[in-house]
Design a protein around this motif. Structure first.
Motif, PDB file in Angstrom:
ATOM      1  N   GLU A 160      15.567   4.641  -3.929  1.00 46.84           N
ATOM      2  CA  GLU A 160      14.139   4.413  -3.755  1.00 46.84           C
ATOM      3  C   GLU A 160      13.896   3.028  -3.129  1.00 46.84           C
ATOM      4  O   GLU A 160      12.968   2.843  -2.343  1.00 46.84           O
ATOM      5  N   CYS A 161      14.731   2.073  -3.505  1.00 42.37           N
ATOM      6  CA  CYS A 161      14.633   0.750  -2.876  1.00 42.37           C
ATOM      7  C   CYS A 161      14.867   0.842  -1.372  1.00 42.37           C
ATOM      8  O   CYS A 161      14.224   0.136  -0.584  1.00 42.37           O
ATOM      9  N   HIS A 162      15.778   1.716  -0.961  1.00 41.91           N
ATOM     10  CA  HIS A 162      16.051   1.897   0.462  1.00 41.91           C
ATOM     11  C   HIS A 162      14.802   2.362   1.206  1.00 41.91           C
ATOM     12  O   HIS A 162      14.555   1.948   2.346  1.00 41.91           O
ATOM     13  N   LYS A 163      14.025   3.214   0.565  1.00 40.16           N
ATOM     14  CA  LYS A 163      12.806   3.726   1.198  1.00 40.16           C
ATOM     15  C   LYS A 163      11.799   2.594   1.430  1.00 40.16           C
ATOM     16  O   LYS A 163      11.149   2.535   2.473  1.00 40.16           O
ATOM     17  N   ASN A 179       5.104  -2.111  -9.963  1.00 42.22           N
ATOM     18  CA  ASN A 179       5.411  -3.331 -10.712  1.00 42.22           C
ATOM     19  C   ASN A 179       6.653  -4.018 -10.160  1.00 42.22           C
ATOM     20  O   ASN A 179       6.724  -5.255 -10.098  1.00 42.22           O
ATOM     21  N   SER A 180       7.626  -3.208  -9.765  1.00 37.67           N
ATOM     22  CA  SER A 180       8.850  -3.767  -9.192  1.00 37.67           C
ATOM     23  C   SER A 180       8.543  -4.480  -7.881  1.00 37.67           C
ATOM     24  O   SER A 180       9.081  -5.560  -7.601  1.00 37.67           O
ATOM     25  N   PHE A 181       7.659  -3.889  -7.070  1.00 36.56           N
ATOM     26  CA  PHE A 181       7.266  -4.549  -5.826  1.00 36.56           C
ATOM     27  C   PHE A 181       6.587  -5.878  -6.121  1.00 36.56           C
ATOM     28  O   PHE A 181       6.905  -6.903  -5.501  1.00 36.56           O
ATOM     29  N   GLN A 238       0.831  -1.206   0.000  1.00 36.08           N
ATOM     30  CA  GLN A 238       0.000   0.000   0.000  1.00 36.08           C
ATOM     31  C   GLN A 238       0.867   1.257   0.000  1.00 36.08           C
ATOM     32  O   GLN A 238       0.574   2.227  -0.710  1.00 36.08           O
ATOM     33  N   TRP A 239       1.927   1.225   0.801  1.00 36.32           N
ATOM     34  CA  TRP A 239       2.814   2.390   0.869  1.00 36.32           C
ATOM     35  C   TRP A 239       3.457   2.659  -0.482  1.00 36.32           C
ATOM     36  O   TRP A 239       3.530   3.812  -0.928  1.00 36.32           O
ATOM     37  N   VAL A 240       3.922   1.606  -1.139  1.00 34.24           N
ATOM     38  CA  VAL A 240       4.543   1.759  -2.457  1.00 34.24           C
ATOM     39  C   VAL A 240       3.539   2.335  -3.455  1.00 34.24           C
ATOM     40  O   VAL A 240       3.842   3.271  -4.203  1.00 34.24           O
ATOM     41  N   ASN A 241       2.326   1.795  -3.477  1.00 34.30           N
ATOM     42  CA  ASN A 241       1.303   2.281  -4.422  1.00 34.30           C
ATOM     43  C   ASN A 241       0.984   3.746  -4.197  1.00 34.30           C
ATOM     44  O   ASN A 241       0.720   4.489  -5.150  1.00 34.30           O
ATOM     45  N   TRP A 256      17.820  -5.140  -3.472  1.00 31.15           N
ATOM     46  CA  TRP A 256      16.483  -4.748  -3.936  1.00 31.15           C
ATOM     47  C   TRP A 256      15.701  -4.204  -2.747  1.00 31.15           C
ATOM     48  O   TRP A 256      16.097  -3.227  -2.136  1.00 31.15           O
ATOM     49  N   PHE A 257      14.574  -4.826  -2.375  1.00 36.16           N
ATOM     50  CA  PHE A 257      13.815  -4.361  -1.217  1.00 36.16           C
ATOM     51  C   PHE A 257      14.149  -5.164   0.047  1.00 36.16           C
ATOM     52  O   PHE A 257      13.550  -4.929   1.106  1.00 36.16           O
ATOM     53  N   GLY A 258      15.049  -6.127  -0.068  1.00 41.30           N
ATOM     54  CA  GLY A 258      15.484  -6.883   1.110  1.00 41.30           C
ATOM     55  C   GLY A 258      14.613  -8.059   1.477  1.00 41.30           C
ATOM     56  O   GLY A 258      15.099  -9.075   1.970  1.00 41.30           O
ATOM     57  N   PHE A 259      13.339  -7.938   1.255  1.00 50.30           N
ATOM     58  CA  PHE A 259      12.372  -8.969   1.617  1.00 50.30           C
ATOM     59  C   PHE A 259      11.773  -9.571   0.344  1.00 50.30           C
ATOM     60  O   PHE A 259      11.682  -8.878  -0.666  1.00 50.30           O
ATOM     61  N   PRO A 260      11.408 -10.848   0.390  1.00 52.48           N
ATOM     62  CA  PRO A 260      11.239 -11.744   1.549  1.00 52.48           C
ATOM     63  C   PRO A 260      12.499 -12.477   2.008  1.00 52.48           C
ATOM     64  O   PRO A 260      12.426 -13.289   2.924  1.00 52.48           O
ATOM     65  N   LEU A 261      13.663 -12.199   1.402  1.00 48.44           N
ATOM     66  CA  LEU A 261      14.875 -12.920   1.779  1.00 48.44           C
ATOM     67  C   LEU A 261      15.194 -12.769   3.260  1.00 48.44           C
ATOM     68  O   LEU A 261      15.515 -13.754   3.941  1.00 48.44           O
ATOM     69  N   ILE A 262      15.110 -11.535   3.777  1.00 49.61           N
ATOM     70  CA  ILE A 262      15.445 -11.327   5.184  1.00 49.61           C
ATOM     71  C   ILE A 262      14.522 -12.133   6.089  1.00 49.61           C
ATOM     72  O   ILE A 262      14.975 -12.739   7.074  1.00 49.61           O
TER      73      ILE A 262
END
Length: 270
Positions: free
Chosen positions: A155-158, A91-93, A80-83, A129-135
């Motif tokens: 932006e990925c950091h955000k 799309n990246s998410f 939701q935050w990304v959207n 990338w966004f770190g998850f779901p790997l973390i």
């Protein structure tokens, strides 16, 4: 003579018309029978339609339950935050949590959990990338002290920061930009790169990792999808991946065949 002729002609014509009427009445009867059969079939079809609608209703109810369950996960709220805040990354998410990405990270996790680590882990994740779901997967199986994430896209950091807030782990997650620009000497038990096709080989950074008392475990994934412009460092097979990264002690090597390309993974030590 004329009168009787007309009489008989009309009588005969009447008889012929009555025969025709009888024939048509028979056809009407046949059609009425068909109508009855069709009405029976229509009734049966209507029952089937009703049953199908009930099944659709059940599926919609299950969809509603799944959507409500998803609202209980951090992934829903980060999505939701990304959207709302980074719509160009929607799309990246979606790609980051797709079935293919999930299975790729799960493959890594299942092979890594067979390795015994004797202390809390300091982990580097390159091309995070966004770190998850790997973390999340790593946190389920390892005792982690700190994870350092490297991605050149701020932006990925955000997005990752949103994940961190929602998961609220008791270990540190630190974000860096370019992995190849961090020149400080450090000790890591585990170094992960699941997107090595996008960058230079991490062997060039070997000198910045301590190799005592034990060498770090490396887990590297790549592919042979040369047709993608951003894939600047693909390999033809897993042995080339091993060779390019100078893995001397191979603990695992494997391949997953996908519709458009093969994905390779090696776990080992320099």
């Amino acid at each position: 003579m004329e009168q009787i002729y007309n009489w008989r002609k009309n009588k005969n014509d009447i008889s012929l018309h009555n025969v025709e009427i009888g024939s048509y009445n028979e056809q009407i009867g046949e059609h009425n029978t068909e109508i009855g059969e069709l009405n029976t079939e229509i009734g049966s079809i209507k029952e089937k339609i009703g049953s199908i609608r009930e099944t659709i209703g059940e599926h919609r109810e299950q969809i509603s339950i799944c959507e409500n369950n998803n609202r209980e996960t951090p992934y829903y709220w980060v999505n939701q935050w990304v959207n709302n805040n980074l719509p160009s990354y929607s799309n990246s998410f979606d790609d980051s949590v797709s079935q293919g990405q999930y299975e790729s990270k799960l493959w890594l996790k299942e092979k890594l959990e067979k390795i015994i680590f004797t202390s809390e882990l300091y982990i580097d994740v390159i091309g995070s990338w966004f770190g998850f779901p790997l973390i999340e997967m790593l946190a389920d199986v390892f005792d982690i002290k700190q994870i350092d994430l490297y991605d050149i896209d701020e932006e990925c950091h955000k997005v990752t920061a949103q994940y961190i807030n929602h998961f609220d782990y008791d270990f540190r997650i630190v974000q860096f930009k370019d992995f190849f620009e961090r020149k400080e000497i450090r000790r890591r038990q585990l170094i992960i790169n699941t997107s090595s096709e996008h960058m230079s080989d991490i062997i060039t950074m070997k000198e910045y990792y301590k190799d005592y008392p034990i060498k770090p475990i490396l887990a590297i994934q790549s592919n042979n999808y040369f047709e993608v412009e951003d894939h600047i460092n693909c390999v033809k097979d897993v042995d080339e991946l091993i060779e390019k990264n100078q893995i001397e002690d191979v603990l695992y090597k494997g391949k997953r065949s996908l519709p458009l390309y093969d994905r390779f993974m090696v776990i080992g030590k320099w």
